[in-house]
Design a protein around this motif. Structure first.
Motif, PDB file in Angstrom:
ATOM      1  N   PHE A 172      -4.232  -5.361  -0.399  1.00 55.29           N
ATOM      2  CA  PHE A 172      -4.840  -4.187  -1.027  1.00 55.29           C
ATOM      3  C   PHE A 172      -4.092  -2.918  -0.649  1.00 55.29           C
ATOM      4  N   TYR A 173      -3.530  -2.906   0.565  1.00 53.25           N
ATOM      5  CA  TYR A 173      -2.840  -1.707   1.032  1.00 53.25           C
ATOM      6  C   TYR A 173      -1.632  -1.363   0.159  1.00 53.25           C
ATOM      7  N   ARG A 174      -1.168  -2.285  -0.623  1.00 53.45           N
ATOM      8  CA  ARG A 174      -0.040  -2.032  -1.515  1.00 53.45           C
ATOM      9  C   ARG A 174      -0.298  -0.816  -2.399  1.00 53.45           C
ATOM     10  N   ALA A 175      -1.560  -0.592  -2.772  1.00 52.55           N
ATOM     11  CA  ALA A 175      -1.898   0.554  -3.617  1.00 52.55           C
ATOM     12  C   ALA A 175      -1.810   1.874  -2.857  1.00 52.55           C
ATOM     13  N   CYS A 176      -1.732   1.820  -1.537  1.00 53.77           N
ATOM     14  CA  CYS A 176      -1.734   3.042  -0.718  1.00 53.77           C
ATOM     15  C   CYS A 176      -0.332   3.557  -0.417  1.00 53.77           C
ATOM     16  N   VAL A 177       0.689   2.691  -0.576  1.00 54.24           N
ATOM     17  CA  VAL A 177       2.025   3.066  -0.113  1.00 54.24           C
ATOM     18  C   VAL A 177       2.661   4.157  -0.958  1.00 54.24           C
ATOM     19  N   ALA A 178       2.142   4.410  -2.160  1.00 53.60           N
ATOM     20  CA  ALA A 178       2.700   5.491  -2.980  1.00 53.60           C
ATOM     21  C   ALA A 178       2.423   6.855  -2.360  1.00 53.60           C
ATOM     22  N   CYS A 179       1.337   6.960  -1.599  1.00 54.10           N
ATOM     23  CA  CYS A 179       0.905   8.264  -1.083  1.00 54.10           C
ATOM     24  C   CYS A 179       0.910   8.369   0.441  1.00 54.10           C
ATOM     25  N   HIS A 180       0.993   7.247   1.146  1.00 55.19           N
ATOM     26  CA  HIS A 180       0.891   7.283   2.607  1.00 55.19           C
ATOM     27  C   HIS A 180       1.965   6.422   3.253  1.00 55.19           C
ATOM     28  N   SER A 181       2.407   6.854   4.430  1.00 54.01           N
ATOM     29  CA  SER A 181       3.241   6.005   5.269  1.00 54.01           C
ATOM     30  C   SER A 181       2.480   5.681   6.543  1.00 54.01           C
ATOM     31  N   LEU A 182       2.980   4.719   7.291  1.00 51.44           N
ATOM     32  CA  LEU A 182       2.416   4.388   8.595  1.00 51.44           C
ATOM     33  C   LEU A 182       3.329   4.841   9.721  1.00 51.44           C
ATOM     34  N   GLU A 183       4.370   5.589   9.380  1.00 51.78           N
ATOM     35  CA  GLU A 183       5.291   6.113  10.383  1.00 51.78           C
ATOM     36  C   GLU A 183       4.798   7.475  10.869  1.00 51.78           C
ATOM     37  N   ALA A 201     -14.042  -4.146   2.918  1.00 50.40           N
ATOM     38  CA  ALA A 201     -14.074  -4.723   4.267  1.00 50.40           C
ATOM     39  C   ALA A 201     -12.709  -5.280   4.650  1.00 50.40           C
ATOM     40  N   ASP A 202     -12.040  -5.927   3.706  1.00 41.96           N
ATOM     41  CA  ASP A 202     -10.714  -6.485   3.996  1.00 41.96           C
ATOM     42  C   ASP A 202      -9.707  -5.361   4.267  1.00 41.96           C
ATOM     43  N   LEU A 203      -9.734  -4.316   3.441  1.00 39.22           N
ATOM     44  CA  LEU A 203      -8.801  -3.210   3.654  1.00 39.22           C
ATOM     45  C   LEU A 203      -9.095  -2.495   4.965  1.00 39.22           C
ATOM     46  N   ILE A 204     -10.369  -2.359   5.313  1.00 36.14           N
ATOM     47  CA  ILE A 204     -10.732  -1.735   6.580  1.00 36.14           C
ATOM     48  C   ILE A 204     -10.236  -2.565   7.759  1.00 36.14           C
ATOM     49  N   ALA A 205     -10.329  -3.871   7.655  1.00 30.98           N
ATOM     50  CA  ALA A 205      -9.829  -4.746   8.721  1.00 30.98           C
ATOM     51  C   ALA A 205      -8.335  -4.522   8.934  1.00 30.98           C
ATOM     52  N   PHE A 206      -7.621  -4.334   7.837  1.00 24.39           N
ATOM     53  CA  PHE A 206      -6.190  -4.045   7.941  1.00 24.39           C
ATOM     54  C   PHE A 206      -5.961  -2.658   8.533  1.00 24.39           C
ATOM     55  N   LEU A 207      -6.684  -1.656   8.035  1.00 24.58           N
ATOM     56  CA  LEU A 207      -6.469  -0.283   8.485  1.00 24.58           C
ATOM     57  C   LEU A 207      -6.849  -0.093   9.947  1.00 24.58           C
ATOM     58  N   ARG A 208      -7.829  -0.850  10.426  1.00 25.10           N
ATOM     59  CA  ARG A 208      -8.195  -0.768  11.839  1.00 25.10           C
ATOM     60  C   ARG A 208      -6.980  -1.080  12.723  1.00 25.10           C
ATOM     61  N   ILE A 209      -6.144  -2.002  12.273  1.00 21.49           N
ATOM     62  CA  ILE A 209      -4.930  -2.358  13.004  1.00 21.49           C
ATOM     63  C   ILE A 209      -3.818  -1.351  12.704  1.00 21.49           C
ATOM     64  N   ALA A 210      -3.620  -1.062  11.417  1.00 26.06           N
ATOM     65  CA  ALA A 210      -2.491  -0.231  10.998  1.00 26.06           C
ATOM     66  C   ALA A 210      -2.611   1.206  11.493  1.00 26.06           C
ATOM     67  N   MET A 211      -3.837   1.736  11.577  1.00 23.68           N
ATOM     68  CA  MET A 211      -4.044   3.129  11.958  1.00 23.68           C
ATOM     69  C   MET A 211      -4.222   3.309  13.459  1.00 23.68           C
ATOM     70  N   ALA A 212      -4.140   2.223  14.224  1.00 24.25           N
ATOM     71  CA  ALA A 212      -4.188   2.325  15.681  1.00 24.25           C
ATOM     72  C   ALA A 212      -2.818   2.766  16.196  1.00 24.25           C
ATOM     73  N   GLN A 213      -2.745   3.169  17.442  1.00 27.67           N
ATOM     74  CA  GLN A 213      -1.458   3.529  18.030  1.00 27.67           C
ATOM     75  C   GLN A 213      -0.507   2.329  17.962  1.00 27.67           C
ATOM     76  N   GLY A 214       0.690   2.543  17.470  1.00 27.89           N
ATOM     77  CA  GLY A 214       1.654   1.461  17.330  1.00 27.89           C
ATOM     78  C   GLY A 214       1.330   0.490  16.219  1.00 27.89           C
ATOM     79  N   GLY A 215       0.426   0.885  15.318  1.00 32.42           N
ATOM     80  CA  GLY A 215      -0.035  -0.025  14.277  1.00 32.42           C
ATOM     81  C   GLY A 215       1.043  -0.455  13.306  1.00 32.42           C
ATOM     82  N   ALA A 216       2.007   0.409  13.016  1.00 28.01           N
ATOM     83  CA  ALA A 216       3.068   0.053  12.073  1.00 28.01           C
ATOM     84  C   ALA A 216       3.833  -1.179  12.554  1.00 28.01           C
ATOM     85  N   LYS A 217       4.159  -1.191  13.824  1.00 25.92           N
ATOM     86  CA  LYS A 217       4.885  -2.334  14.390  1.00 25.92           C
ATOM     87  C   LYS A 217       4.007  -3.582  14.392  1.00 25.92           C
ATOM     88  N   THR A 218       2.738  -3.407  14.705  1.00 27.85           N
ATOM     89  CA  THR A 218       1.830  -4.550  14.807  1.00 27.85           C
ATOM     90  C   THR A 218       1.649  -5.241  13.464  1.00 27.85           C
TER      91      THR A 218
END
Length: 234
Positions: free
Chosen positions: A33-44, A115-132
């Motif tokens: 689902f996060y694929r729809a977010c990459v046009a407007c946001h980065s995780l860097e 819920a699925d996207l939130i589960a992903f964002l909980r990891i991605a938006m944490a410190q060091g989430g991009a690498k994880t």
């Protein structure tokens, strides 16, 4: 202002009550689902696109990244942090949660999908989430950088702008390969990219901006350079 903040609080409370995320979201499916977010946001960290970087935002206050200056008034004055409940309410209907938000996103209707996207964002938006998220193969590496423009320094001669003159209803754009090409003024976009991905100083770059080949963007490294570079001359 107090009335506005109160309306935000009420909107958030109603959304939280009526659109609670399903438990145990699937982070792998959320990555899809996060694929729809990459046009407007980065995780860097520090890399902002249309919207702010999401790096390290989990459990942090909303609307508080100093290096991002395009928050709506509602988010600037918001009094909540990004956690499972607030992210769920935001994904359900951003404008209902924060009226007047600049985010152009209608929301995700299905509880399970959120819920699925939130589960992903909980990891991605944490410190060091991009690498994880890359290490766990939740998303491919290019999702992390988002749709950042390719660096413009080192452009080939046909894309290196050497002069621009405006005459009547046209721009005449000269490039380092010795050509001067006319364009209807309404088909030329003059832009600034002051980041590291932008052109080198005094070396603006022309890029295509339409499938027909008759629309272009000329990108400068600063506003001052844009003002000095374009001349009114027939």
């Amino acid at each position: 202002m107090k009335r506005f903040i109160a309306s935000v609080s009420v909107g958030f409370a109603l959304l939280s009550a009526n659109s609670a995320p399903a438990a145990d979201g699937n982070a792998k499916r959320g990555g899809e689902f996060y694929r729809a977010c990459v046009a407007c946001h980065s995780l860097e960290p520090g890399v902002h696109l249309t919207g702010p970087s999401l790096a390290g935002l989990w459990d942090r206050p909303a609307g508080r990244i100093d290096s991002f200056v395009r928050y709506s008034p509602g988010l600037k004055s918001a009094d909540f942090s990004w956690d499972a409940d607030t992210v769920n309410a935001w994904l359900a209907d951003p404008n209902a949660m924060v009226p007047g938000t600049y985010m152009v996103f209608r929301g995700i209707e299905r509880d399970r999908d959120r819920a699925d996207l939130i589960a992903f964002l909980r990891i991605a938006m944490a410190q060091g989430g991009a690498k994880t998220v890359v290490e766990q193969k939740l998303v491919p590496p290019d999702y992390v950088r988002g749709q950042q423009p390719e660096p413009l320094s080192g452009a080939l001669e046909h894309a290196q702008v050497t002069a621009i003159r405006h005459c009547a209803d046209s721009y005449f754009i000269a490039t380092a390969d010795g050509r001067e090409t006319p364009y209807w003024e309404m088909n030329v976009r003059l832009k600034v990219d002051s980041r590291g991905t932008g052109p080198a100083p005094r070396k603006p770059v022309i890029t295509g901006a339409g499938m027909m080949g008759d629309r272009v963007s000329v990108i400068f490294s600063s506003i001052d350079e844009l003002e000095r570079f374009v001349a009114e001359k027939c």
